[in-house]
Design a protein around this motif. Structure first.
Motif, PDB file in Angstrom:
ATOM      1  N   TRP A   1       0.809  -1.217   0.000  1.00  0.00           N
ATOM      2  CA  TRP A   1       0.000   0.000   0.000  1.00  0.00           C
ATOM      3  C   TRP A   1       0.843   1.270   0.000  1.00  0.00           C
ATOM      4  CZ3 TRP A   1       0.530   3.381   4.051  1.00  0.00           C
ATOM      5  CH2 TRP A   1       1.182   2.885   5.186  1.00  0.00           C
ATOM      6  N   SER A   2       2.083   1.145   0.527  1.00  0.00           N
ATOM      7  CA  SER A   2       2.920   2.339   0.609  1.00  0.00           C
ATOM      8  C   SER A   2       4.054   2.331  -0.408  1.00  0.00           C
ATOM      9  CB  SER A   2       3.509   2.460   2.021  1.00  0.00           C
ATOM     10  OG  SER A   2       4.351   1.351   2.304  1.00  0.00           O
ATOM     11  N   LYS A   3       3.929   1.478  -1.413  1.00  0.00           N
ATOM     12  CA  LYS A   3       5.022   1.348  -2.373  1.00  0.00           C
ATOM     13  C   LYS A   3       5.223   2.641  -3.144  1.00  0.00           C
ATOM     14  CE  LYS A   3       2.418  -0.426  -6.325  1.00  0.00           C
ATOM     15  NZ  LYS A   3       2.838   0.593  -7.284  1.00  0.00           N
ATOM     16  N   LYS A   4       6.489   2.884  -3.497  1.00  0.00           N
ATOM     17  CA  LYS A   4       6.838   4.058  -4.293  1.00  0.00           C
ATOM     18  C   LYS A   4       7.790   3.604  -5.386  1.00  0.00           C
ATOM     19  CE  LYS A   4       6.391   7.453  -0.550  1.00  0.00           C
ATOM     20  NZ  LYS A   4       5.941   6.524   0.505  1.00  0.00           N
ATOM     21  N   GLU A   5       7.443   3.876  -6.607  1.00  0.00           N
ATOM     22  CA  GLU A   5       8.286   3.501  -7.737  1.00  0.00           C
ATOM     23  C   GLU A   5       9.457   4.484  -7.847  1.00  0.00           C
ATOM     24  OE1 GLU A   5       7.960   0.826  -9.370  1.00  0.00           O
ATOM     25  OE2 GLU A   5       5.977   0.209  -8.681  1.00  0.00           O
ATOM     26  N   LEU A   6      10.612   3.965  -8.259  1.00  0.00           N
ATOM     27  CA  LEU A   6      11.805   4.802  -8.355  1.00  0.00           C
ATOM     28  C   LEU A   6      11.617   5.952  -9.329  1.00  0.00           C
ATOM     29  CD1 LEU A   6      14.745   5.225  -7.493  1.00  0.00           C
ATOM     30  CD2 LEU A   6      15.438   3.714  -9.373  1.00  0.00           C
ATOM     31  N   ASN A   7      10.872   5.685 -10.399  1.00  0.00           N
ATOM     32  CA  ASN A   7      10.681   6.753 -11.388  1.00  0.00           C
ATOM     33  C   ASN A   7       9.683   7.811 -10.936  1.00  0.00           C
ATOM     34  OD1 ASN A   7       8.334   5.329 -11.571  1.00  0.00           O
ATOM     35  ND2 ASN A   7       8.538   4.800 -13.754  1.00  0.00           N
ATOM     36  N   GLU A   8       9.175   7.671  -9.703  1.00  0.00           N
ATOM     37  CA  GLU A   8       8.284   8.680  -9.136  1.00  0.00           C
ATOM     38  C   GLU A   8       8.969   9.500  -8.052  1.00  0.00           C
ATOM     39  OE1 GLU A   8       5.049   6.441  -7.631  1.00  0.00           O
ATOM     40  OE2 GLU A   8       4.254   5.894  -9.605  1.00  0.00           O
ATOM     41  N   LEU A   9      10.228   9.138  -7.739  1.00  0.00           N
ATOM     42  CA  LEU A   9      10.908   9.746  -6.602  1.00  0.00           C
ATOM     43  C   LEU A   9      12.134  10.539  -7.027  1.00  0.00           C
ATOM     44  CD1 LEU A   9      10.854   6.724  -4.124  1.00  0.00           C
ATOM     45  CD2 LEU A   9       9.284   8.661  -4.169  1.00  0.00           C
ATOM     46  N   ALA A  10      12.422  11.574  -6.265  1.00  0.00           N
ATOM     47  CA  ALA A  10      13.687  12.306  -6.391  1.00  0.00           C
ATOM     48  C   ALA A  10      14.510  11.954  -5.157  1.00  0.00           C
ATOM     49  CB  ALA A  10      13.435  13.809  -6.457  1.00  0.00           C
ATOM     50  N   VAL A  11      15.472  11.061  -5.322  1.00  0.00           N
ATOM     51  CA  VAL A  11      16.256  10.553  -4.192  1.00  0.00           C
ATOM     52  C   VAL A  11      17.247  11.628  -3.750  1.00  0.00           C
ATOM     53  CG1 VAL A  11      17.820   8.754  -3.373  1.00  0.00           C
ATOM     54  CG2 VAL A  11      15.995   8.189  -4.987  1.00  0.00           C
ATOM     55  N   VAL A  12      17.038  12.163  -2.551  1.00  0.00           N
ATOM     56  CA  VAL A  12      17.877  13.239  -2.014  1.00  0.00           C
ATOM     57  C   VAL A  12      19.088  12.628  -1.327  1.00  0.00           C
ATOM     58  CG1 VAL A  12      17.974  15.212  -0.463  1.00  0.00           C
ATOM     59  CG2 VAL A  12      15.859  14.719  -1.712  1.00  0.00           C
ATOM     60  N   MET A  13      20.293  13.034  -1.765  1.00  0.00           N
ATOM     61  CA  MET A  13      21.533  12.513  -1.204  1.00  0.00           C
ATOM     62  C   MET A  13      22.119  13.438  -0.143  1.00  0.00           C
ATOM     63  SD  MET A  13      21.798   9.675  -2.785  1.00  0.00           S
ATOM     64  CE  MET A  13      23.445   9.160  -2.317  1.00  0.00           C
ATOM     65  N   ALA A  14      21.830  14.726  -0.242  1.00  0.00           N
ATOM     66  CA  ALA A  14      22.341  15.697   0.734  1.00  0.00           C
ATOM     67  C   ALA A  14      21.356  16.847   0.859  1.00  0.00           C
ATOM     68  CB  ALA A  14      23.717  16.215   0.319  1.00  0.00           C
ATOM     69  N   LEU A  15      21.252  17.358   2.087  1.00  0.00           N
ATOM     70  CA  LEU A  15      20.405  18.514   2.353  1.00  0.00           C
ATOM     71  C   LEU A  15      21.257  19.661   2.863  1.00  0.00           C
ATOM     72  CD1 LEU A  15      17.172  17.251   4.189  1.00  0.00           C
ATOM     73  CD2 LEU A  15      17.269  18.457   1.999  1.00  0.00           C
ATOM     74  N   GLY A  16      20.988  20.857   2.393  1.00  0.00           N
ATOM     75  CA  GLY A  16      21.626  22.057   2.908  1.00  0.00           C
ATOM     76  C   GLY A  16      20.562  23.015   3.405  1.00  0.00           C
ATOM     77  N   ILE A  17      20.759  23.584   4.579  1.00  0.00           N
ATOM     78  CA  ILE A  17      19.760  24.470   5.157  1.00  0.00           C
ATOM     79  C   ILE A  17      20.420  25.776   5.574  1.00  0.00           C
ATOM     80  CG2 ILE A  17      17.970  24.732   6.916  1.00  0.00           C
ATOM     81  CD1 ILE A  17      17.820  21.704   7.074  1.00  0.00           C
ATOM     82  N   ASP A  18      19.893  26.876   5.048  1.00  0.00           N
ATOM     83  CA  ASP A  18      20.388  28.214   5.370  1.00  0.00           C
ATOM     84  C   ASP A  18      19.241  29.048   5.922  1.00  0.00           C
ATOM     85  OD1 ASP A  18      23.241  28.246   4.327  1.00  0.00           O
ATOM     86  OD2 ASP A  18      22.176  27.654   2.488  1.00  0.00           O
ATOM     87  N   THR A  19      19.603  30.103   6.630  1.00  0.00           N
ATOM     88  CA  THR A  19      18.589  31.038   7.089  1.00  0.00           C
ATOM     89  C   THR A  19      18.176  31.956   5.936  1.00  0.00           C
ATOM     90  OG1 THR A  19      18.070  32.682   8.798  1.00  0.00           O
ATOM     91  CG2 THR A  19      20.276  32.750   7.852  1.00  0.00           C
ATOM     92  N   HIS A  20      16.961  32.462   6.021  1.00  0.00           N
ATOM     93  CA  HIS A  20      16.419  33.351   4.983  1.00  0.00           C
ATOM     94  C   HIS A  20      15.450  34.305   5.648  1.00  0.00           C
ATOM     95  CE1 HIS A  20      14.165  34.625   1.376  1.00  0.00           C
ATOM     96  NE2 HIS A  20      15.254  34.308   0.706  1.00  0.00           N
TER      97      HIS A  20
END
Length: 402
Positions: free
Chosen positions: A22-41
């Motif tokens: 029920w919770s399956k996600k196909e690879l071609n539907e996902l953007a696999v995030v390898m790194a996150l960067g967070i800055d103030t704004h």
């Protein structure tokens, strides 16, 4: 017989009402995030996501379309999830965070405090707790995620691997995970540290694949010691020697190298292959805590650049004593530096007091940062030289002719 029929009916009913994937996600539907960067704004947070370009990662030569193996998307939102949702206006797929290897904070954000960011990071069920966290020294996290790196095809993997190897072999950085950071942040009597990373070169050149097609890349990512936190806020930076001192006290040194000066000039180099540290606290006659850090170090001689005879046990004993003196002096000096400059107990001495003398700790816990500045801390190193190498005498040692 009837029992078997009943069991069969129950199995059929169970299969009918049990959902499949029920919770399956196909690879071609996902953007696999390898790194996150967070800055103030000014409008909240600026989030950068380094996303795996799956169509290009199968080729080491730039892929079928000649593009890079990752794409960095940026967006701004009042909260981190708000910014990630807004990213969907640019990204053709839903960001998938379960494979994040590295989380980078911009320095401005780190100085304001990271608790609100960590609340989302810890709350999100997709994110695991084994990724490494860094602070972009004198810069933005978004800039760090735009650098094309050599060796590793995916820049996030390069950052991850470089943290591992530098922490294990250099001792001036630290591989700090989310779980470890939060534990130190919430634990009574300790403050966290995070490794710093910065650009060494031009950002404009770092964003091009041409950067790594040169023998000497124009721009590289460089680890730059430890960032000192007081609570959830970055309060300053430590250079290489004090960062090593912190890691020794925290018992996070696997291997590293050092040297001592010879009495008549020159140096002797040594390689540390084991270092164990134990912290303790006692109460003096006035009931004031006094701390100690005892180090047990095993080292090998790896360079002799002065005229000494290391085949003699007395010379080895003298080398061990000189190395011990250097450790005692340097680590004591750098502990004092952190005490006086930042009042931040990144060593965890307060936690040692809390465990051993909980009633005494109650007197200090509300103002431990100020009290820590005045605490007496003794360092006692015990060094054992195990090996002296494949040769005994230095190459430049003069040989007495018969």
């Amino acid at each position: 017989m009837w029992e078997r029929k009943v069991l069969t009916v129950l199995l059929i009913v169970n299969l009918a009402i049990t959902p499949g994937c029920w919770s399956k996600k196909e690879l071609n539907e996902l953007a696999v995030v390898m790194a996150l960067g967070i800055d103030t704004h000014e409008n909240g947070y600026a989030v950068s996501a380094q996303v795996l370009n799956s169509s290009e990662t199968g080729s080491k030569k730039g892929g079928s379309m000649g593009s890079l193996p990752v794409v960095t998307y940026k967006s701004v939102g009042k909260t981190i999830p708000d910014a990630l949702q807004r990213m969907l206006s640019m990204a053709p797929r839903m960001p998938y965070l379960s494979h994040v290897r590295v989380l980078v904070f911009g320095e401005d954000l780190a100085r304001l405090g990271v608790s609100d960011v960590l609340d989302y990071i810890s709350r999100n069920h997709q994110l695991r707790t084994d990724f490494f966290m860094l602070v972009a020294k004198n810069g933005k996290a978004s800039d760090i995620l735009e650098v094309v790196t050599p060796f590793e095809y995916v820049p996030a993997n390069s950052l991850y691997s470089s943290i591992l190897i530098s922490q294990k072999k250099w001792a001036a950085t630290g591989k700090v995970t989310l779980q470890q950071f939060v534990t130190e942040l919430k634990r009574s009597g300790s403050d966290p540290v995070l490794s710093g990373v910065q650009l060494n070169g031009s950002l404009a050149e770092a964003q091009s694949l041409e950067n790594v097609k040169q023998i000497s890349p124009s721009t590289l990512l460089q680890h730059t010691g430890l960032g000192v936190f007081k609570g959830d806020r970055l309060v300053g930076w430590l250079g290489e020697p004090p960062s090593k001192a912190v890691n020794y006290v925290l018992n996070r040194v696997d291997n590293t190298a050092g040297y001592i000066s010879c009495p008549d000039g020159g140096i002797v180099g040594f390689a540390v292959n084991r270092a164990d540290t134990s912290l303790d606290v006692t109460l003096n006659s006035k009931g004031i805590p006094e701390f100690s850090a005892e180090l047990e170090i095993e080292a090998d001689v790896n360079a002799v650049q002065c005229p000494i005879d290391i085949s003699q046990p007395a010379v080895i004993d003298e080398l061990e004593k000189d190395i011990e003196d250097k450790y005692n002096t340097n680590i004591s000096k750098h502990i004092g530096l952190v005490q006086q400059r930042y009042g931040s107990d990144v060593f965890g001495f307060g936690e040692v007091l809390h465990r051993k003398y909980p009633d005494v700790w109650k007197k200090y816990r509300d103002h431990w940062g100020e009290s820590f500045k005045t605490m007496n801390i003794r360092v006692d190193a015990d060094v054992a030289i195990r090996r002296i190498g494949s040769i005994i005498q230095p190459i430049n040692q003069k040989v007495d002719e018969p």
